[in-house]
Every structure is written in structure tokens, then in C-alpha cells.
Design a protein around this motif. Structure first.
Motif, PDB file in Angstrom:
ATOM      1  N   ARG A 118       0.814  -1.229   0.023  1.00 46.53           N
ATOM      2  CA  ARG A 118      -0.088  -0.008   0.033  1.00 46.53           C
ATOM      3  C   ARG A 118       0.949   1.171  -0.063  1.00 46.53           C
ATOM      4  O   ARG A 118       0.598   2.238  -0.903  1.00 46.53           O
ATOM      5  CB  ARG A 118      -1.187  -0.152   1.293  1.00 46.53           C
ATOM      6  CG  ARG A 118      -1.864   1.200   1.009  1.00 46.53           C
ATOM      7  CD  ARG A 118      -2.643   1.308   2.333  1.00 46.53           C
ATOM      8  NE  ARG A 118      -1.814   1.866   3.666  1.00 46.53           N
ATOM      9  CZ  ARG A 118      -1.055   2.898   3.997  1.00 46.53           C
ATOM     10  NH1 ARG A 118      -1.215   3.805   2.718  1.00 46.53           N
ATOM     11  NH2 ARG A 118      -0.641   3.200   4.791  1.00 46.53           N
ATOM     12  N   ASP A 122       1.126   3.950  -2.957  1.00 42.04           N
ATOM     13  CA  ASP A 122       0.649   5.274  -2.530  1.00 42.04           C
ATOM     14  C   ASP A 122       1.895   6.495  -3.191  1.00 42.04           C
ATOM     15  O   ASP A 122       1.675   7.183  -3.945  1.00 42.04           O
ATOM     16  CB  ASP A 122       0.550   5.666  -1.214  1.00 42.04           C
ATOM     17  CG  ASP A 122      -0.685   5.142  -0.755  1.00 42.04           C
ATOM     18  OD1 ASP A 122      -1.383   4.645  -1.444  1.00 42.04           O
ATOM     19  OD2 ASP A 122      -0.802   4.931   0.724  1.00 42.04           O
ATOM     20  N   LYS A 126       1.956   9.149  -6.249  1.00 36.20           N
ATOM     21  CA  LYS A 126       2.364  10.377  -5.941  1.00 36.20           C
ATOM     22  C   LYS A 126       3.487  10.671  -7.188  1.00 36.20           C
ATOM     23  O   LYS A 126       3.638  11.755  -7.698  1.00 36.20           O
ATOM     24  CB  LYS A 126       2.805  10.433  -4.720  1.00 36.20           C
ATOM     25  CG  LYS A 126       2.024  10.643  -3.624  1.00 36.20           C
ATOM     26  CD  LYS A 126       2.600  10.688  -2.227  1.00 36.20           C
ATOM     27  CE  LYS A 126       1.617  10.506  -1.183  1.00 36.20           C
ATOM     28  NZ  LYS A 126       1.936  10.630   0.313  1.00 36.20           N
TER      29      LYS A 126
END
Length: 188
Positions: A118, A122, A126
């Protein structure tokens, strides 16, 4: 598969090692490099190194030693190359190899591994969002949507060289971002 000129090593039965580990070792190497030629070169180097181990350096776990040498040679190969795809994001720590693509695309059962996945996703998203649109599109279409550069070029009207260049810049940016995360995770 035994290299020509390999001599028998006292304490290590090289012929037995080739019989016991040859196919598995080649499969291990081949799954981590781009070409069969690279895999053959690394395998030959592993056998050569085994044949040159001195009596002063006894090998207790031959299988472990062979796979460690192979992993190190794979890492050396990638250090010599510039990254051009997610498959090039291979790093080694004291426990073995970590492949970013494996982390991003795997289906973990362990909650800790799921959390790592995760966090990587993420950060990956980004980092992707920081890219100029053209670089992001070239990367996403080629790596994540598995489109060839020819397909992307036909649809976009851009040259293949331009698309390759854009993707390369995207990969360099992503590698920098993911490398920082990787270093952070190892130091905690």
C-alpha cells in the motif's frame, strides 16, 4: 551446462552441484534478467567462481552460496545498465532480492506485506502524478497497459524515439522516488 575447463574442487563436488542445482539456478537467473544470453553468462560465471573457491574458503551450504553468487551477479548486471522499465528496479538487501514490480503487483496474505504494498503504491502514484503529462502517459501506456511503443506512436502521432525518451525520464524519476522510500524502509 558445466563450463569447459572447470576443475574438481576439494570439498565441493562441482559435478554434483551442477546436477543438483543447474536447472533451478538457471531458472532463477533467467527469471530475473532480460535475455537468455545474460542468464547463460551469469550461470557460467557462477560455475567459474565455484571452481575457483580455495580450500581456505570452504563452502558449507553449496546451494545457498550458488544462489547468493547468482543474485550478486544479477545485481552487478543491472548496476551497469540504465533503468528503462519497472523490471529494472531490482535491489538486494541482506535477506535477498526485492523487486519493486513484485511488490506493486503481488497479492500478499501477510498484513505487514500488504501495508508495504500500500505504501509503495501510494508513493508510486504520487511520483507518477509529479511527472509531466507526456512522460506519465508514455510510462503508463507502455508499462502498466502493456502497449508497445509502435502502438502508442500510431495512436499519438509521436515518434517512437520521443516516446522512449519520455518513458526513460519517467523511469529515472520513479526510480529516484522509490529508491528513497526503499532506503527509508530499510533504515527503520
Amino acid at each position: 551446462m558445466l563450463a569447459v575447463g572447470v576443475r574438481e574442487q576439494p570439498g565441493v563436488d562441482i559435478i554434483q552441484a551442477v546436477q543438483d542445482y543447474g536447472n533451478r539456478l538457471f531458472s532463477f537467473i533467467r527469471s530475473r534478467v532480460k535475455s537468455e544470453e545474460d542468464a547463460q553468462d551469469i550461470l557460467q560465471d557462477v560455475w567459474f567462481r565455484l571452481s575457483n573457491v580455495s580450500e581456505a574458503e570452504p563452502i558449507e551450504q553449496v546451494g545457498s552460496w550458488l544462489f547468493t553468487v547468482a543474485r550478486n551477479r544479477i545485481t552487478d548486471l543491472y548496476r551497469k545498465q540504465k533503468p528503462t522499465s519497472l523490471d529494472d528496479f531490482v535491489y538486494e538487501d541482506e535477506d535477498g532480492e526485492i523487486n519493486y514490480k513484485d511488490i506493486l503487483l503481488s497479492d500478499f496474505k501477510d498484513p505487514e506485506d500488504e501495508e508495504l504494498k500500500r505504501v509503495f503504491w501510494d508513493e508510486f502514484v504520487k511520483a507518477l502524478d509529479e511527472l509531466p503529462k507526456e512522460q506519465k502517459d508514455a510510462f503508463v501506456q507502455n508499462e502498466l497497459e502493456d502497449k508497445t511503443f509502435r502502438e502508442i506512436a500510431e495512436k499519438s502521432g509521436e515518434s517512437i524515439k520521443t516516446l522512449i525518451s519520455r518513458k526513460r525520464y519517467a523511469v529515472l524519476h520513479l526510480r529516484k522516488k522509490l529508491d528513497s522510500l526503499y532506503t527509508e524502509l530499510l533504515t527503520h
